[in-house]
Design an enzyme around this catalytic site. Structure first.
Site, PDB file in Angstrom:
ATOM      1  N   ASP A   1       6.793  -3.073   1.798  1.00  0.00           N
ATOM      2  CA  ASP A   1       6.545  -4.503   1.960  1.00  0.00           C
ATOM      3  C   ASP A   1       7.153  -5.235   0.751  1.00  0.00           C
ATOM      4  O   ASP A   1       8.378  -5.383   0.679  1.00  0.00           O
ATOM      5  CB  ASP A   1       5.020  -4.673   2.065  1.00  0.00           C
ATOM      6  CG  ASP A   1       4.586  -6.029   2.547  1.00  0.00           C
ATOM      7  OD1 ASP A   1       5.262  -7.016   2.236  1.00  0.00           O
ATOM      8  OD2 ASP A   1       3.552  -6.129   3.240  1.00  0.00           O
TER       9      ASP A   1
ATOM     10  N   PHE B   1       1.248  -9.017  11.291  1.00  0.00           N
ATOM     11  CA  PHE B   1       0.148  -8.154  10.861  1.00  0.00           C
ATOM     12  C   PHE B   1       0.135  -6.899  11.729  1.00  0.00           C
ATOM     13  O   PHE B   1      -0.396  -6.904  12.831  1.00  0.00           O
ATOM     14  CB  PHE B   1      -1.188  -8.899  10.958  1.00  0.00           C
ATOM     15  CG  PHE B   1      -2.206  -8.342  10.008  1.00  0.00           C
ATOM     16  CD1 PHE B   1      -2.448  -6.975   9.933  1.00  0.00           C
ATOM     17  CD2 PHE B   1      -2.905  -9.193   9.166  1.00  0.00           C
ATOM     18  CE1 PHE B   1      -3.362  -6.460   9.038  1.00  0.00           C
ATOM     19  CE2 PHE B   1      -3.835  -8.685   8.264  1.00  0.00           C
ATOM     20  CZ  PHE B   1      -4.058  -7.310   8.204  1.00  0.00           C
ATOM     21  N   VAL B   2       0.780  -5.846  11.232  1.00  0.00           N
ATOM     22  CA  VAL B   2       0.926  -4.635  12.037  1.00  0.00           C
ATOM     23  C   VAL B   2      -0.126  -3.588  11.683  1.00  0.00           C
ATOM     24  O   VAL B   2      -0.488  -3.424  10.519  1.00  0.00           O
ATOM     25  CB  VAL B   2       2.345  -4.018  11.889  1.00  0.00           C
ATOM     26  CG1 VAL B   2       3.360  -4.863  12.627  1.00  0.00           C
ATOM     27  CG2 VAL B   2       2.751  -3.880  10.421  1.00  0.00           C
TER      28      VAL B   2
HETATM   29  C1  PRP Z   1       0.144  -0.346   1.891  1.00  0.00           C
HETATM   30  C2  PRP Z   1       1.233   0.676   2.174  1.00  0.00           C
HETATM   31  C3  PRP Z   1       1.983   0.751   0.880  1.00  0.00           C
HETATM   32  C4  PRP Z   1       1.842  -0.653   0.338  1.00  0.00           C
HETATM   33  C5  PRP Z   1       3.101  -1.397   0.625  1.00  0.00           C
HETATM   34  O1  PRP Z   1      -0.924   0.290   1.293  1.00  0.00           O
HETATM   35  O2  PRP Z   1       0.706   1.927   2.534  1.00  0.00           O
HETATM   36  O3  PRP Z   1       1.431   1.690  -0.004  1.00  0.00           O
HETATM   37  O4  PRP Z   1       0.753  -1.277   0.998  1.00  0.00           O
HETATM   38  O5  PRP Z   1       3.054  -2.666   0.097  1.00  0.00           O
HETATM   39  P1  PRP Z   1       3.989  -3.126  -1.110  1.00  0.00           P
HETATM   40  O6  PRP Z   1       5.397  -2.758  -0.770  1.00  0.00           O
HETATM   41  O7  PRP Z   1       3.765  -4.638  -1.096  1.00  0.00           O
HETATM   42  O8  PRP Z   1       3.481  -2.507  -2.367  1.00  0.00           O
HETATM   43  P2  PRP Z   1      -2.405  -0.305   1.212  1.00  0.00           P
HETATM   44  O9  PRP Z   1      -2.624  -0.896  -0.147  1.00  0.00           O
HETATM   45  O10 PRP Z   1      -2.651  -1.212   2.385  1.00  0.00           O
HETATM   46  O11 PRP Z   1      -3.329   0.999   1.275  1.00  0.00           O
HETATM   47  P3  PRP Z   1      -3.430   2.128   2.403  1.00  0.00           P
HETATM   48  O12 PRP Z   1      -2.167   2.960   2.337  1.00  0.00           O
HETATM   49  O13 PRP Z   1      -4.643   2.914   1.990  1.00  0.00           O
HETATM   50  O14 PRP Z   1      -3.596   1.460   3.737  1.00  0.00           O
END
Ligand code: PRP
Length: 186
Positions: free
Chosen positions: A106, A155-156
């Site tokens: 992201d 929001f996926v």
């Molecule tokens: C999500 C995903 C990545 C991060 C990406 O994790 O798994 O680790 O966000 O976002 P970025 O590129 O903006 O850093 P999340 O914090 O939602 O935790 P999860 O993996 O436990 O769902």
């Protein structure tokens, strides 16, 4: 059987069949690159767990697996940029060829931090495999070598991706209805 999550999903973005075929292709690409090596698939918990399980099998390689968990202090749906390790590596990665496995790339905050961390730990090489990529949201210069699908800024959820820790077990990638997260903010 009634899938009680379905009613919260606005539309299917990537179907179960499309996921299966794309993971098969990514497995082949990884196989070609690492055929003579023994890479370490390194999953970033929790979101990567389903993709990781399918990708490592699709690779057909003599590989091993490792996990790391991080928290990036989201406020709302935005990441603060501060990444903290909540579960660290359980092995020495010196000299290893690492394939970091993520569900979504992201802003790039998480992977930019982790790539630096793995290099500092002595990894011989670090490449990134992400199921989903949202390039429109990038604030850090991170590029994944293996990308499943580019997705719009919606929001996926599903196939590992959550909202409030739910929907990770949907077998496809879906867009969550706005009312689900808007109601939760009331
Ligand atoms: C999500 C995903 C990545 C991060 C990406 O994790 O798994 O680790 O966000 O976002 P970025 O590129 O903006 O850093 P999340 O914090 O939602 O935790 P999860 O993996 O436990 O769902």
């Amino acid at each position: 059987m009634v899938n009680v999550m379905e009613k919260d999903i606005l539309k299917v973005l990537v179907s179960e069949e499309e996921l299966k075929e794309r993971v098969r292709q990514l497995g082949e690409q990884i196989n070609e690159k690492y055929r003579d090596k023994r890479p370490l698939f390194l999953g970033v918990l929790k979101g990567s767990f389903i993709f990781m399980a399918d990708l490592v099998r699709a690779s057909g390689l003599k590989a091993d697996v490792e996990f790391i968990a991080v928290s990036s202090y989201h406020n709302g749906t935005r990441s603060s940029g501060v990444v903290q390790i909540t579960h660290d590596l359980q092995q020495d990665i010196t000299g290893r060829d690492i394939i970091v496995v993520e569900d979504i790339l992201d802003s790039g905050n998480t992977l930019s931090f982790l790539v630096g961390y793995f290099k500092a730990k002595g990894a011989a090489s670090v490449s990134i495999a992400t199921l989903l990529d949202k390039p429109s949201r990038r604030t850090k210069p991170v590029t994944a070598e293996f990308v499943g699908f580019n997705v719009p800024d919606e929001f996926v959820v599903g196939y590992g991706l959550d909202y409030a820790q739910m929907y990770r077990n949907l077998p496809y990638i879906g867009v969550l209805k706005a009312e689900v997260y808007e109601n939760a903010l009331d």
